[in-house]
Design a protein around this motif. Structure first.
Motif, PDB file in Angstrom:
ATOM      1  N   TYR A  76       0.826  -1.282  -0.060  1.00 52.06           N
ATOM      2  CA  TYR A  76      -0.039  -0.299   0.004  1.00 52.06           C
ATOM      3  C   TYR A  76       0.881   1.218  -0.074  1.00 52.06           C
ATOM      4  N   THR A  77       0.373   2.054  -0.659  1.00 54.73           N
ATOM      5  CA  THR A  77       1.042   3.601  -0.608  1.00 54.73           C
ATOM      6  C   THR A  77       1.163   4.114   0.880  1.00 54.73           C
ATOM      7  N   HIS A  78       2.130   4.684   1.276  1.00 50.36           N
ATOM      8  CA  HIS A  78       2.393   5.134   2.770  1.00 50.36           C
ATOM      9  C   HIS A  78       1.870   6.426   2.856  1.00 50.36           C
ATOM     10  N   TYR A  79       1.456   6.721   4.210  1.00 45.78           N
ATOM     11  CA  TYR A  79       0.842   7.709   4.693  1.00 45.78           C
ATOM     12  C   TYR A  79       1.564   8.311   5.902  1.00 45.78           C
ATOM     13  N   GLU A  80       1.449   9.252   6.441  1.00 46.50           N
ATOM     14  CA  GLU A  80       1.805  10.039   7.674  1.00 46.50           C
ATOM     15  C   GLU A  80       1.200   8.897   8.665  1.00 46.50           C
ATOM     16  N   ASN A  81       2.155   8.745   9.937  1.00 40.86           N
ATOM     17  CA  ASN A  81       1.552   7.862  10.806  1.00 40.86           C
ATOM     18  C   ASN A  81       0.890   6.612  10.615  1.00 40.86           C
ATOM     19  N   GLN A  82       1.234   5.891   9.726  1.00 44.35           N
ATOM     20  CA  GLN A  82       0.769   4.857   9.272  1.00 44.35           C
ATOM     21  C   GLN A  82       1.424   3.553  10.182  1.00 44.35           C
ATOM     22  N   GLU A  83       0.621   2.571  10.532  1.00 38.63           N
ATOM     23  CA  GLU A  83       1.286   1.530  11.071  1.00 38.63           C
ATOM     24  C   GLU A  83       2.094   0.511  10.443  1.00 38.63           C
ATOM     25  N   GLY A  85       3.589  -2.831   8.717  1.00 36.74           N
ATOM     26  CA  GLY A  85       2.932  -3.895   8.291  1.00 36.74           C
ATOM     27  C   GLY A  85       2.195  -3.558   6.702  1.00 36.74           C
ATOM     28  N   TYR A  86       2.055  -2.196   6.520  1.00 39.62           N
ATOM     29  CA  TYR A  86       1.240  -1.835   5.352  1.00 39.62           C
ATOM     30  C   TYR A  86       2.222  -1.495   4.135  1.00 39.62           C
ATOM     31  N   SER A  87       3.414  -0.707   4.240  1.00 44.63           N
ATOM     32  CA  SER A  87       4.203  -0.216   3.291  1.00 44.63           C
ATOM     33  C   SER A  87       5.910  -0.352   3.851  1.00 44.63           C
ATOM     34  N   TYR A  88       5.635  -0.799   5.101  1.00 41.91           N
ATOM     35  CA  TYR A  88       7.020  -0.971   5.531  1.00 41.91           C
ATOM     36  C   TYR A  88       6.988  -1.917   6.923  1.00 41.91           C
ATOM     37  N   SER A  89       8.186  -2.565   7.292  1.00 40.46           N
ATOM     38  CA  SER A  89       8.404  -3.313   8.381  1.00 40.46           C
ATOM     39  C   SER A  89       9.461  -2.787   9.436  1.00 40.46           C
ATOM     40  N   ASN A  90       8.936  -2.816  10.651  1.00 33.13           N
ATOM     41  CA  ASN A  90      10.341  -2.486  11.467  1.00 33.13           C
ATOM     42  C   ASN A  90      11.209  -3.799  11.677  1.00 33.13           C
ATOM     43  N   ILE A  91      12.310  -3.736  12.192  1.00 29.52           N
ATOM     44  CA  ILE A  91      13.077  -4.872  12.130  1.00 29.52           C
ATOM     45  C   ILE A  91      12.873  -5.245  13.751  1.00 29.52           C
ATOM     46  N   HIS A  92      12.443  -6.531  14.025  1.00 25.46           N
ATOM     47  CA  HIS A  92      11.916  -6.845  15.280  1.00 25.46           C
ATOM     48  C   HIS A  92      13.260  -7.334  15.947  1.00 25.46           C
ATOM     49  N   ALA A  93      13.304  -7.717  17.165  1.00 19.32           N
ATOM     50  CA  ALA A  93      14.250  -7.998  18.009  1.00 19.32           C
ATOM     51  C   ALA A  93      15.434  -9.174  17.552  1.00 19.32           C
ATOM     52  N   ASN A  94      14.678  -9.981  16.827  1.00 20.43           N
ATOM     53  CA  ASN A  94      15.281 -11.403  16.430  1.00 20.43           C
ATOM     54  C   ASN A  94      15.704 -11.068  14.952  1.00 20.43           C
ATOM     55  N   GLY A  95      15.584  -9.894  14.448  1.00 17.04           N
ATOM     56  CA  GLY A  95      15.973  -9.817  13.135  1.00 17.04           C
ATOM     57  C   GLY A  95      15.184  -9.848  11.975  1.00 17.04           C
ATOM     58  N   GLU A  96      13.913 -10.215  12.341  1.00 16.29           N
ATOM     59  CA  GLU A  96      12.722 -10.709  11.369  1.00 16.29           C
ATOM     60  C   GLU A  96      11.960  -9.305  11.021  1.00 16.29           C
ATOM     61  N   PHE A  97      11.288  -9.454   9.752  1.00 14.66           N
ATOM     62  CA  PHE A  97      10.537  -8.458   9.125  1.00 14.66           C
ATOM     63  C   PHE A  97       9.370  -9.153   8.624  1.00 14.66           C
ATOM     64  N   TRP A  98       8.338  -8.377   8.494  1.00 12.47           N
ATOM     65  CA  TRP A  98       6.963  -8.786   7.914  1.00 12.47           C
ATOM     66  C   TRP A  98       6.024  -7.660   7.315  1.00 12.47           C
ATOM     67  N   VAL A  99       5.432  -8.119   6.274  1.00 13.44           N
ATOM     68  CA  VAL A  99       4.607  -7.350   5.697  1.00 13.44           C
ATOM     69  C   VAL A  99       3.239  -7.770   4.960  1.00 13.44           C
ATOM     70  N   ARG A 100       2.285  -7.128   5.125  1.00 16.24           N
ATOM     71  CA  ARG A 100       1.293  -7.746   4.176  1.00 16.24           C
ATOM     72  C   ARG A 100       1.483  -7.918   2.738  1.00 16.24           C
ATOM     73  N   THR A 101       0.663  -8.620   2.012  1.00 16.87           N
ATOM     74  CA  THR A 101       0.852  -8.518   0.593  1.00 16.87           C
ATOM     75  C   THR A 101      -0.887  -8.660   0.099  1.00 16.87           C
ATOM     76  N   VAL A 102      -0.966  -8.242  -1.005  1.00 15.44           N
ATOM     77  CA  VAL A 102      -2.261  -8.370  -1.562  1.00 15.44           C
ATOM     78  C   VAL A 102      -2.083  -8.437  -3.228  1.00 15.44           C
ATOM     79  N   LYS A 103      -3.228  -9.297  -3.391  1.00 16.91           N
ATOM     80  CA  LYS A 103      -3.143  -9.661  -5.080  1.00 16.91           C
ATOM     81  C   LYS A 103      -3.714  -8.331  -5.717  1.00 16.91           C
ATOM     82  N   ARG A 104      -2.741  -8.295  -6.990  1.00 23.79           N
ATOM     83  CA  ARG A 104      -3.005  -6.901  -7.686  1.00 23.79           C
ATOM     84  C   ARG A 104      -3.386  -7.751  -9.172  1.00 23.79           C
TER      85      ARG A 104
END
Length: 157
Positions: A76-83, A85-104
């Motif tokens: 998804y397009t990023h917007y201010e204060n977006q949580e 998992g939608y256009s980015y992922s934080n890097i978690h304590a174990n080094g993992e990242f995760w983001v949603r995906t959708v069919k286009r």
């Protein structure tokens, strides 16, 4: 006129923050490896990074771009204060990242997973990943490191 001056200062400030973080972790970024572990259509992309010290995880985020006719932030397009998992992922304590995906409807040719400083402003689309002439535009100008997952047009559809 004041608005333009303030906008320019904000842009310069965010670039300076990104450059400062990249400079601070320059050596670590050279050995950082970005790995995509799993892509589940219409659900998520999951992966991990190695080589970046754990104390740096809160200074970086992971951004996802897919290539069709140009590079688009995914899913998804990023917007201010977006949580996350939608256009980015934080890097978690174990080094993992995760983001949603959708069919286009448009098939994607490649997926770019890019580690950038948290202050990096996410653009909805880019014509190219690499900076033109080494310094104009491009996501990779502001990266710690990245990986490109070659595709067959069937990542998310």
């Amino acid at each position: 006129m004041k608005f333009l001056a303030i906008a320019a200062l904000v842009l310069i400030s965010s670039v300076s923050k990104a450059e400062s973080i990249l400079s601070e972790y320059k050596e670590e970024c050279k050995s950082t490896v970005v790995t995509v572990d799993e892509i589940v259509k219409n659900d998520h992309i999951k992966g991990h990074i190695t080589g970046l010290p754990a104390d740096a995880f809160d200074k970086f985020k992971v951004v996802f771009y897919v290539k069709t006719n140009r590079w688009y932030v995914h899913p998804y397009t990023h917007y201010e204060n977006q949580e996350e998992g939608y256009s980015y992922s934080n890097i978690h304590a174990n080094g993992e990242f995760w983001v949603r995906t959708v069919k286009r409807d448009v098939p994607s040719k490649q997926l770019a997973v890019v580690v950038v400083p948290k202050s990096y402003k996410i653009s909805a689309q880019k014509w190219w990943l690499k900076p033109l002439f080494g310094f104009f535009g491009g996501v990779l100008k502001n990266q710690c490191n990245h990986t490109i997952v070659p595709g067959n047009g069937d990542f998310f559809n």
